[in-house]
Motif scaffolding. Structure first.
Motif, PDB file in Angstrom:
ATOM      1  N   ILE A  59      10.873  38.794   4.882  1.00 49.10           N
ATOM      2  CA  ILE A  59      10.024  39.849   5.436  1.00 49.10           C
ATOM      3  C   ILE A  59       9.734  40.913   4.389  1.00 49.10           C
ATOM      4  CG2 ILE A  59       9.878  41.627   7.227  1.00 49.10           C
ATOM      5  CD1 ILE A  59      11.603  39.915   9.004  1.00 49.10           C
ATOM      6  N   ARG A  60      10.709  41.184   3.546  1.00 49.26           N
ATOM      7  CA  ARG A  60      10.513  42.210   2.510  1.00 49.26           C
ATOM      8  C   ARG A  60       9.406  41.821   1.539  1.00 49.26           C
ATOM      9  NH1 ARG A  60      12.321  43.962  -2.491  1.00 49.26           N
ATOM     10  NH2 ARG A  60      13.129  41.866  -2.918  1.00 49.26           N
ATOM     11  N   LYS A  61       9.276  40.536   1.249  1.00 40.26           N
ATOM     12  CA  LYS A  61       8.256  40.084   0.306  1.00 40.26           C
ATOM     13  C   LYS A  61       6.848  40.218   0.877  1.00 40.26           C
ATOM     14  CE  LYS A  61      11.125  36.819  -2.257  1.00 40.26           C
ATOM     15  NZ  LYS A  61      11.309  35.398  -2.663  1.00 40.26           N
ATOM     16  N   LEU A  62       6.731  40.309   2.203  1.00 40.20           N
ATOM     17  CA  LEU A  62       5.411  40.441   2.810  1.00 40.20           C
ATOM     18  C   LEU A  62       4.852  41.844   2.716  1.00 40.20           C
ATOM     19  CD1 LEU A  62       5.924  38.301   6.051  1.00 40.20           C
ATOM     20  CD2 LEU A  62       4.885  37.597   3.886  1.00 40.20           C
ATOM     21  N   ILE A  63       5.683  42.822   2.377  1.00 41.98           N
ATOM     22  CA  ILE A  63       5.215  44.205   2.249  1.00 41.98           C
ATOM     23  C   ILE A  63       4.367  44.310   0.986  1.00 41.98           C
ATOM     24  CG2 ILE A  63       5.932  46.605   2.018  1.00 41.98           C
ATOM     25  CD1 ILE A  63       8.478  45.878   3.490  1.00 41.98           C
ATOM     26  N   PRO A  64       3.132  44.816   1.075  1.00 44.98           N
ATOM     27  CA  PRO A  64       2.242  44.795  -0.093  1.00 44.98           C
ATOM     28  C   PRO A  64       2.557  45.837  -1.148  1.00 44.98           C
ATOM     29  CG  PRO A  64       1.142  45.836   1.765  1.00 44.98           C
ATOM     30  CD  PRO A  64       2.475  45.344   2.278  1.00 44.98           C
ATOM     31  N   PHE A  65       3.413  46.806  -0.861  1.00 43.40           N
ATOM     32  CA  PHE A  65       3.659  47.892  -1.800  1.00 43.40           C
ATOM     33  C   PHE A  65       5.032  47.736  -2.435  1.00 43.40           C
ATOM     34  CE2 PHE A  65       1.011  49.529   1.691  1.00 43.40           C
ATOM     35  CZ  PHE A  65      -0.158  49.772   0.978  1.00 43.40           C
ATOM     36  N   GLU A  66       5.050  47.764  -3.755  1.00 42.93           N
ATOM     37  CA  GLU A  66       6.286  47.564  -4.504  1.00 42.93           C
ATOM     38  C   GLU A  66       7.276  48.696  -4.251  1.00 42.93           C
ATOM     39  OE1 GLU A  66       9.035  45.773  -6.981  1.00 42.93           O
ATOM     40  OE2 GLU A  66       7.151  44.977  -6.173  1.00 42.93           O
ATOM     41  N   LEU A  67       6.796  49.909  -4.045  1.00 42.48           N
ATOM     42  CA  LEU A  67       7.687  51.036  -3.813  1.00 42.48           C
ATOM     43  C   LEU A  67       8.503  50.846  -2.540  1.00 42.48           C
ATOM     44  CD1 LEU A  67       8.613  53.868  -4.676  1.00 42.48           C
ATOM     45  CD2 LEU A  67       6.707  54.805  -3.354  1.00 42.48           C
ATOM     46  N   PHE A  68       7.859  50.408  -1.469  1.00 41.21           N
ATOM     47  CA  PHE A  68       8.569  50.178  -0.215  1.00 41.21           C
ATOM     48  C   PHE A  68       9.504  48.972  -0.305  1.00 41.21           C
ATOM     49  CE2 PHE A  68       4.859  52.290   2.214  1.00 41.21           C
ATOM     50  CZ  PHE A  68       5.364  53.534   1.855  1.00 41.21           C
ATOM     51  N   ARG A  69       9.067  47.942  -1.009  1.00 43.73           N
ATOM     52  CA  ARG A  69       9.931  46.766  -1.169  1.00 43.73           C
ATOM     53  C   ARG A  69      11.222  47.123  -1.887  1.00 43.73           C
ATOM     54  NH1 ARG A  69       5.046  43.792  -2.471  1.00 43.73           N
ATOM     55  NH2 ARG A  69       5.570  43.962  -4.688  1.00 43.73           N
ATOM     56  N   GLU A  70      11.120  47.991  -2.889  1.00 51.12           N
ATOM     57  CA  GLU A  70      12.315  48.369  -3.640  1.00 51.12           C
ATOM     58  C   GLU A  70      13.215  49.289  -2.829  1.00 51.12           C
ATOM     59  OE1 GLU A  70      14.836  47.835  -6.560  1.00 51.12           O
ATOM     60  OE2 GLU A  70      12.832  46.927  -6.546  1.00 51.12           O
ATOM     61  N   LEU A  71      12.640  50.138  -2.009  1.00 53.78           N
ATOM     62  CA  LEU A  71      13.456  51.035  -1.192  1.00 53.78           C
ATOM     63  C   LEU A  71      14.237  50.274  -0.125  1.00 53.78           C
ATOM     64  CD1 LEU A  71      11.046  54.078  -0.711  1.00 53.78           C
ATOM     65  CD2 LEU A  71      13.141  54.015  -2.078  1.00 53.78           C
ATOM     66  N   LEU A  72      13.696  49.162   0.358  1.00 60.89           N
ATOM     67  CA  LEU A  72      14.345  48.387   1.416  1.00 60.89           C
ATOM     68  C   LEU A  72      15.396  47.418   0.891  1.00 60.89           C
ATOM     69  CD1 LEU A  72      11.272  47.591   3.697  1.00 60.89           C
ATOM     70  CD2 LEU A  72      13.080  49.278   4.089  1.00 60.89           C
ATOM     71  N   ARG A  73      15.524  47.309  -0.402  1.00 64.70           N
ATOM     72  CA  ARG A  73      16.535  46.411  -0.966  1.00 64.70           C
ATOM     73  C   ARG A  73      17.842  47.186  -1.131  1.00 64.70           C
ATOM     74  NH1 ARG A  73      15.288  43.419  -6.515  1.00 64.70           N
ATOM     75  NH2 ARG A  73      15.518  45.550  -7.279  1.00 64.70           N
ATOM     76  N   SER A  74      18.924  46.683  -0.510  1.00 61.39           N
ATOM     77  CA  SER A  74      20.197  47.418  -0.530  1.00 61.39           C
ATOM     78  C   SER A  74      21.164  46.872  -1.576  1.00 61.39           C
ATOM     79  CB  SER A  74      20.845  47.370   0.856  1.00 61.39           C
ATOM     80  OG  SER A  74      21.142  46.026   1.214  1.00 61.39           O
ATOM     81  N   ASP A  75      21.184  45.555  -1.778  1.00 59.18           N
ATOM     82  CA  ASP A  75      22.112  44.922  -2.734  1.00 59.18           C
ATOM     83  C   ASP A  75      23.567  45.214  -2.388  1.00 59.18           C
ATOM     84  OD1 ASP A  75      19.964  43.907  -4.110  1.00 59.18           O
ATOM     85  OD2 ASP A  75      19.867  45.589  -5.519  1.00 59.18           O
ATOM     86  N   GLY A  76      23.903  45.327  -1.082  1.00 57.45           N
ATOM     87  CA  GLY A  76      25.289  45.559  -0.669  1.00 57.45           C
ATOM     88  C   GLY A  76      25.795  46.960  -0.926  1.00 57.45           C
ATOM     89  N   GLU A  77      24.914  47.938  -1.119  1.00 58.44           N
ATOM     90  CA  GLU A  77      25.334  49.304  -1.403  1.00 58.44           C
ATOM     91  C   GLU A  77      25.752  50.005  -0.111  1.00 58.44           C
ATOM     92  OE1 GLU A  77      21.874  50.809  -3.197  1.00 58.44           O
ATOM     93  OE2 GLU A  77      22.026  49.586  -5.002  1.00 58.44           O
ATOM     94  N   GLN A  78      26.419  51.148  -0.276  1.00 57.90           N
ATOM     95  CA  GLN A  78      26.905  51.924   0.855  1.00 57.90           C
ATOM     96  C   GLN A  78      26.167  53.254   0.932  1.00 57.90           C
ATOM     97  OE1 GLN A  78      31.159  52.264   1.023  1.00 57.90           O
ATOM     98  NE2 GLN A  78      31.500  50.098   0.538  1.00 57.90           N
ATOM     99  N   LEU A  79      26.102  53.790   2.155  1.00 60.01           N
ATOM    100  CA  LEU A  79      25.360  55.018   2.391  1.00 60.01           C
ATOM    101  C   LEU A  79      26.066  56.205   1.736  1.00 60.01           C
ATOM    102  CD1 LEU A  79      22.950  56.304   3.885  1.00 60.01           C
ATOM    103  CD2 LEU A  79      24.470  56.637   5.846  1.00 60.01           C
ATOM    104  N   PHE A  80      25.304  56.958   0.946  1.00 65.58           N
ATOM    105  CA  PHE A  80      25.791  58.164   0.269  1.00 65.58           C
ATOM    106  C   PHE A  80      26.992  57.874  -0.635  1.00 65.58           C
ATOM    107  CE2 PHE A  80      24.012  60.044   4.291  1.00 65.58           C
ATOM    108  CZ  PHE A  80      22.865  60.545   3.690  1.00 65.58           C
ATOM    109  N   LYS A  81      27.032  56.675  -1.198  1.00 63.34           N
ATOM    110  CA  LYS A  81      28.076  56.320  -2.135  1.00 63.34           C
ATOM    111  C   LYS A  81      27.429  55.745  -3.396  1.00 63.34           C
ATOM    112  CE  LYS A  81      31.807  57.373   0.149  1.00 63.34           C
ATOM    113  NZ  LYS A  81      32.808  58.350  -0.353  1.00 63.34           N
TER     114      LYS A  81
END
Length: 465
Positions: A425-447
């Motif tokens: 679903i992320r690849k269907l977003i046409p804007f690279e900025l939004f695609r990169e913001l939605l990628r978490s890579d297993g990160e934690q909130l505010f860490k």
């Protein structure tokens, strides 16, 4: 014989020709009649009786002199008796008509201004319209559309690599201008995507083989010209490819023409003579030694300067820094020239832009971040700022006081793990900025993200240190 009983039997080339001259055979026509009427016409085949009944060949194959009638030839086919009557077809009005003149193929071709035959060269242009961080600039796109309606479009002109103009210092002759086709009819996408347009050049064969192309942008906004491919070019190579990969700004931003060359590598001595002047001019404009003002983005200047902007002498002597480069003590390095004004207290020191405008520092437009790289950079900057927000606040309040490695690990652990967004679903977003913001890579909130050196086994890391 009535006209309704007449019809073509066979083409003239398919009828077996009797002995005689070629002119006699070309002037006759085959008539197909019924057996009852055949004898009547054979006994009295006068030109007067045939003038309104004989089907004539085109005047281009009709002779000008009367030809005697050919004898009757009869044969039986499929049980029916057919009579082939060879009649005289050179009537007086046909004989008096002038013979048609032959038109050569070269006269049918379009002629150039110099009178030489011209060929039509088909071209395909690939470009990207003006955009901001991957989002299409709709305001500039609308102004470009209005410019197209007013007749101010994108113009291409081919330059000859083999024929020079003696009146202009043997510079390569320039062909007729060709406009980009289909700009107004091509829908504009929301994101920055590639567009393909057609362009047709009328090129005189006397101009030889093209080796460069001049591009003039009469629009209000800039565009990124990726390539130009030509098909049907005169010469051994019927296909020419121009790798442009450059931003083309409106003509008012330049005091020269934007020129792009084919993908042919030459040594200095092997450069075609008609293209040398264009090459030297391009090098002169890229050096930009003639510009003494502050450089702007469309200038395309690749100049160098010393590091004389490291200090801020206007704040006092404690902020003065030495100049790196150009001296025996500090011969190197160099930096890109920006042309910013000097400081008030030291004319040899160049001023600097404030931090809020640091992204506006001069960098040649072709060397700046592309929309994909800039989107990634801004997305990572935003995510890094949010991840370091809580640890920085804690450090400001409590101070950086780590008693154990466990305290240090709290910078990376102990928070809510961000969910993984579905990749399909992320690849269907046409804007690279939004695609990169939605990628978490297993990160934690505010860490902060876990360093790679301890991502595997933290205990192994402790043993190493």
């Amino acid at each position: 014989m009535e006209a309704s009983q007449l019809k073509w039997a066979k083409p003239a080339a398919a009828i077996r020709r009797p002995r005689g001259s070629v002119e006699q055979h070309a002037s006759t026509v085959a008539l197909e009649t019924t057996p009852a009427k055949a004898h009547c016409h054979a006994t009295n085949p006068t030109p007067t009786s045939l003038s309104s009944k004989v089907l004539l060949f085109p005047p281009s194959v009709a002779p000008r002199s009367p030809v005697p009638l050919h004898p009757l030839a009869s044969r039986r086919v499929d049980g029916r008796r057919r009579t082939r009557v060879m009649a005289q077809t050179t009537l007086q009005r046909v004989a008096d008509a002038p013979a048609p003149t032959r038109v050569d193929k070269e006269e049918d071709q379009p002629q150039g201004d110099g009178g030489s035959p011209a060929v039509m060269i088909k071209g395909t242009v690939v470009l990207i319209k003006s955009n901001v961080v991957g989002f299409n600039n709709f305001w500039k796109s609308f102004l470009d559309w209005v410019d197209e309606l007013r007749g101010n479009g994108v113009v291409f002109q081919l330059v000859s690599a083999t024929v020079g103009d003696p009146d202009k210092g043997n510079r390569g002759k320039v062909g007729k201008p060709a406009n980009l086709q289909g700009w107004t009819t091509t829908p504009t996408s929301l994101s920055a995507v590639e567009y393909r347009f057609n362009v047709t050049f009328e090129w005189e064969e006397a101009l030889g083989i093209p080796g460069a192309v001049i591009v003039k942008n009469h629009h209000n906004g800039e565009f990124y010209l990726e390539s130009l491919i030509l098909e049907g070019v005169p010469g051994p190579n019927r296909r020419l490819h121009f790798d442009c990969n450059s931003w083309v700004y409106p003509v008012r931003a330049y005091n020269y023409d934007r020129v792009f060359f084919t993908n042919d590598a030459y040594l200095p001595g092997d450069m075609p003579e008609p293209l040398k002047a264009y090459r030297w001019e391009e090098l002169f404009f890229l050096r930009g030694d003639y510009i003494t003002r502050q450089l702007q983005i469309p200038d395309r200047v690749y100049g160098y300067a010393y590091y004389n902007n490291l200090g801020k002498p206007d704040k006092g002597p404690d902020y003065v820094r030495p100049v790196l480069g150009g001296s025996k003590e500090y011969p190197y390095p160099r930096r890109a020239r920006t042309g910013l004004p000097p400081t008030m207290s030291d004319l040899n020191a160049e001023s600097r832009l404030p931090l809020t405008k640091s992204l506006n520092v001069y960098v040649p437009r072709d060397e700046r971040f592309s929309d994909v790289k800039l989107s990634d950079f801004l997305a990572w900057a935003f995510k890094s700022g949010t991840q370091a927000l809580v640890p920085a606040a804690q450090a400001y309040i409590c101070g950086w006081n780590f008693q154990t490695f466990g305290d240090q690990m709290q910078l990376y652990e102990g928070s809510i793990k961000l969910p993984e967004f579905p990749e399909n679903i992320r690849k269907l977003i046409p804007f690279e900025l939004f695609r990169e913001l939605l990628r978490s890579d297993g990160e934690q909130l505010f860490k902060l993200p876990m360093p790679q050196v301890i991502q595997g086994e933290f205990s192994l890391f402790l043993e190493i240190i």
